[in-house]
Design a protein around this motif. Structure first.
Motif, PDB file in Angstrom:
ATOM      1  N   SER A  17       0.882  -0.975  -0.133  1.00 51.71           N
ATOM      2  CA  SER A  17       0.183   0.293  -0.236  1.00 51.71           C
ATOM      3  C   SER A  17       0.924   1.204   0.431  1.00 51.71           C
ATOM      4  N   LEU A  18       0.623   1.983  -0.283  1.00 53.37           N
ATOM      5  CA  LEU A  18       1.356   3.507  -0.920  1.00 53.37           C
ATOM      6  C   LEU A  18      -0.261   4.660  -0.464  1.00 53.37           C
ATOM      7  N   ARG A  19      -0.047   5.877   0.452  1.00 50.75           N
ATOM      8  CA  ARG A  19      -0.904   6.732   0.315  1.00 50.75           C
ATOM      9  C   ARG A  19      -0.209   8.003  -0.554  1.00 50.75           C
ATOM     10  N   LEU A  20      -0.903   8.549  -1.675  1.00 51.82           N
ATOM     11  CA  LEU A  20      -0.229   9.774  -1.483  1.00 51.82           C
ATOM     12  C   LEU A  20      -1.146  11.138  -1.438  1.00 51.82           C
ATOM     13  N   SER A  21      -0.540  12.134  -1.198  1.00 45.76           N
ATOM     14  CA  SER A  21      -1.224  13.909  -0.717  1.00 45.76           C
ATOM     15  C   SER A  21      -0.843  13.922  -2.178  1.00 45.76           C
ATOM     16  N   CYS A  22      -1.672  15.302  -1.709  1.00 36.61           N
ATOM     17  CA  CYS A  22      -1.277  16.257  -3.167  1.00 36.61           C
ATOM     18  C   CYS A  22      -2.000  17.742  -2.562  1.00 36.61           C
ATOM     19  N   ALA A  23      -0.754  18.656  -1.701  1.00 36.61           N
ATOM     20  CA  ALA A  23      -1.115  19.773  -1.307  1.00 36.61           C
ATOM     21  C   ALA A  23      -2.082  20.916  -1.731  1.00 36.61           C
ATOM     22  N   ALA A  24      -2.805  21.791  -1.769  1.00 40.54           N
ATOM     23  CA  ALA A  24      -3.347  22.430  -2.875  1.00 40.54           C
ATOM     24  C   ALA A  24      -3.144  23.533  -2.410  1.00 40.54           C
ATOM     25  N   SER A  25      -2.887  25.061  -2.736  1.00 40.68           N
ATOM     26  CA  SER A  25      -2.467  26.316  -2.623  1.00 40.68           C
ATOM     27  C   SER A  25      -3.484  27.648  -3.968  1.00 40.68           C
ATOM     28  N   GLY A  26      -3.496  28.764  -3.115  1.00 40.55           N
ATOM     29  CA  GLY A  26      -3.631  29.254  -4.097  1.00 40.55           C
ATOM     30  C   GLY A  26      -5.071  30.240  -4.422  1.00 40.55           C
ATOM     31  N   ARG A  27      -6.100  28.913  -4.140  1.00 39.07           N
ATOM     32  CA  ARG A  27      -7.560  28.738  -4.240  1.00 39.07           C
ATOM     33  C   ARG A  27      -8.217  28.565  -2.741  1.00 39.07           C
ATOM     34  N   ARG A  67      -9.382  -1.215  -4.831  1.00 38.26           N
ATOM     35  CA  ARG A  67      -8.351  -0.761  -4.332  1.00 38.26           C
ATOM     36  C   ARG A  67      -8.100   0.183  -3.873  1.00 38.26           C
ATOM     37  N   PHE A  68      -8.436   1.413  -4.418  1.00 39.78           N
ATOM     38  CA  PHE A  68      -8.482   2.977  -4.212  1.00 39.78           C
ATOM     39  C   PHE A  68      -8.780   3.986  -3.571  1.00 39.78           C
ATOM     40  N   THR A  69      -8.421   4.382  -2.915  1.00 45.60           N
ATOM     41  CA  THR A  69      -9.831   5.373  -2.494  1.00 45.60           C
ATOM     42  C   THR A  69      -8.811   6.858  -2.543  1.00 45.60           C
ATOM     43  N   ILE A  70      -9.958   7.372  -2.901  1.00 41.09           N
ATOM     44  CA  ILE A  70      -9.466   9.384  -2.899  1.00 41.09           C
ATOM     45  C   ILE A  70     -10.701   9.471  -1.811  1.00 41.09           C
ATOM     46  N   SER A  71      -9.572  10.686  -1.208  1.00 44.52           N
ATOM     47  CA  SER A  71     -10.792  11.687  -0.497  1.00 44.52           C
ATOM     48  C   SER A  71      -9.976  12.915   0.248  1.00 44.52           C
ATOM     49  N   ARG A  72     -10.257  14.096   1.046  1.00 46.99           N
ATOM     50  CA  ARG A  72     -10.063  15.162   0.809  1.00 46.99           C
ATOM     51  C   ARG A  72     -10.774  15.323   2.362  1.00 46.99           C
ATOM     52  N   ASP A  73      -9.087  16.892   2.665  1.00 51.29           N
ATOM     53  CA  ASP A  73      -9.345  17.403   3.857  1.00 51.29           C
ATOM     54  C   ASP A  73      -9.328  18.278   3.730  1.00 51.29           C
ATOM     55  N   ASN A  74     -10.400  19.898   4.220  1.00 52.95           N
ATOM     56  CA  ASN A  74     -10.567  20.519   3.581  1.00 52.95           C
ATOM     57  C   ASN A  74      -9.886  21.515   4.396  1.00 52.95           C
ATOM     58  N   ALA A  75      -9.847  21.142   5.720  1.00 53.11           N
ATOM     59  CA  ALA A  75      -9.129  21.920   6.397  1.00 53.11           C
ATOM     60  C   ALA A  75      -7.228  22.091   6.784  1.00 53.11           C
ATOM     61  N   LYS A  76      -7.064  21.061   5.719  1.00 51.99           N
ATOM     62  CA  LYS A  76      -5.707  20.640   5.877  1.00 51.99           C
ATOM     63  C   LYS A  76      -5.196  21.118   3.301  1.00 51.99           C
ATOM     64  N   ASN A  77      -6.207  21.634   3.435  1.00 56.72           N
ATOM     65  CA  ASN A  77      -6.324  21.130   1.671  1.00 56.72           C
ATOM     66  C   ASN A  77      -5.252  20.575   0.505  1.00 56.72           C
ATOM     67  N   LEU A  81      -4.711   9.766  -1.588  1.00 55.20           N
ATOM     68  CA  LEU A  81      -5.617   8.965  -2.600  1.00 55.20           C
ATOM     69  C   LEU A  81      -4.880   7.468  -2.418  1.00 55.20           C
ATOM     70  N   GLN A  82      -5.386   7.592  -1.337  1.00 55.14           N
ATOM     71  CA  GLN A  82      -4.974   5.420  -0.509  1.00 55.14           C
ATOM     72  C   GLN A  82      -4.921   4.550  -1.461  1.00 55.14           C
ATOM     73  N   MET A  83      -3.883   3.756  -1.454  1.00 51.16           N
ATOM     74  CA  MET A  83      -3.732   2.615  -2.369  1.00 51.16           C
ATOM     75  C   MET A  83      -3.333   1.492  -2.155  1.00 51.16           C
ATOM     76  N   ASN A  84      -4.327   0.532  -2.360  1.00 55.45           N
ATOM     77  CA  ASN A  84      -3.882  -1.051  -1.252  1.00 55.45           C
ATOM     78  C   ASN A  84      -3.781  -1.979  -2.611  1.00 55.45           C
ATOM     79  N   SER A  85      -3.566  -3.068  -2.382  1.00 61.41           N
ATOM     80  CA  SER A  85      -3.045  -3.812  -3.600  1.00 61.41           C
ATOM     81  C   SER A  85      -2.815  -3.689  -4.092  1.00 61.41           C
ATOM     82  N   LEU A  86      -1.986  -3.061  -4.130  1.00 65.30           N
ATOM     83  CA  LEU A  86      -0.998  -2.448  -5.271  1.00 65.30           C
ATOM     84  C   LEU A  86      -0.087  -3.857  -6.633  1.00 65.30           C
TER      85      LEU A  86
END
Length: 127
Positions: A17-27, A67-77, A81-86
């Motif tokens: 498994s891996l968990r990818l993160s994407c931090a956004a800024s600007g909007r 296998r994959f789950t997308i989620s968002r944390d609006n407080a953390k911008n 992407l949680q990726m399991n059973s790769l």
């Protein structure tokens, strides 16, 4: 303008498994439709998952459902992407993308619908 920075990629064995993160800024992050795409060498960029700004509505490519789950944390911008059973075929550069458009029915699956992109993070799955 929206700036996106991905992290969390790496080398993992098949079944891991891996968990990818994407931090956004600007909007205001909560107003953004967010997507994940990937591109393997010699292949076209393909849609993986997306999550809407309101209600957190999600959609996935068939090959990653369950296998994959997308989620968002609006407080953390941040979108995840949680990726399991790769699998080795999941090996690719993964990019997050953002759109300021609110989609009433379903999130878009085409790259052209997302004006903003991160630089990508490499995911390598060994067999």
């Amino acid at each position: 303008q929206v700036q996106l920075v991905e992290s969390g990629g790496g080398l993992v064995q098949a079944g891991g498994s891996l968990r990818l993160s994407c931090a956004a800024s600007g909007r205001t992050f909560s107003t953004l439709t967010m997507g994940w795409f990937r591109q393997a060498p010699g292949k076209e960029r393909e849609f993986i998952a997306a999550i809407s700004s309101a209600y957190g509505r999600t959609n996935y490519q068939d090959s990653v459902k369950g296998r994959f789950t997308i989620s968002r944390d609006n407080a953390k911008n941040t979108v995840y992407l949680q990726m399991n059973s790769l699998k080795p075929e999941d090996t690719a550069v993964y990019n997050c993308a953002a759109s300021t458009t609110f989609y009433i029915t379903t999130n878009p699956t085409t790259p052209a619908a997302y004006p903003y992109w991160g630089q990508g993070t490499q995911v390598t799955v060994s067999s």
